[in-house]
Scaffold this motif. Structure first.
Motif: not given
Length: 104
Positions: A60, A94, A99
């Protein structure tokens, strides 16, 4: 509006050759995308040569909360030659995690 995906594509095609060029590049991005991009660079760096994100890794923008926003251009320029490697690693991990980088 420019997204993290757009910013990554642009950086993969042409890395900033100076800190001034990095400042101009970043000035054209929304603040959220600038934060996502810097976090993504560091996350990608931390996952070089891996196929998946490390278990428990901070995936994040919080991963780079300690970095002052006025340092972004310097960082972008200093890491310019490694950006394709870092961003490639980020995208690979990812994709493996399903993601969406827009949620960084």
């Amino acid at each position: 509006m420019t997204t993290i995906h757009d910013a990554i594509k642009q950086l993969e095609q042409a890395q900033p050759k100076s800190e001034e060029e990095a400042k101009r590049f970043l000035s054209n991005l929304p603040a959220e995308v600038r934060e996502q991009l810097i976090a993504g660079i560091y996350i990608g760096r931390d996952h070089i040569h891996l196929n998946e994100f490390n278990e428990g890794a901070e995936i994040s923008r919080k991963a780079t909360d300690h970095i002052a926003k006025n340092e972004y251009a310097r960082i972008l320029h200093e890491k310019s030659s490694s950006l394709p490697l870092y961003l490639g690693s980020l995208k690979k991990c990812a994709a493996a995690a399903d993601f969406d980088l827009a949620s960084l």
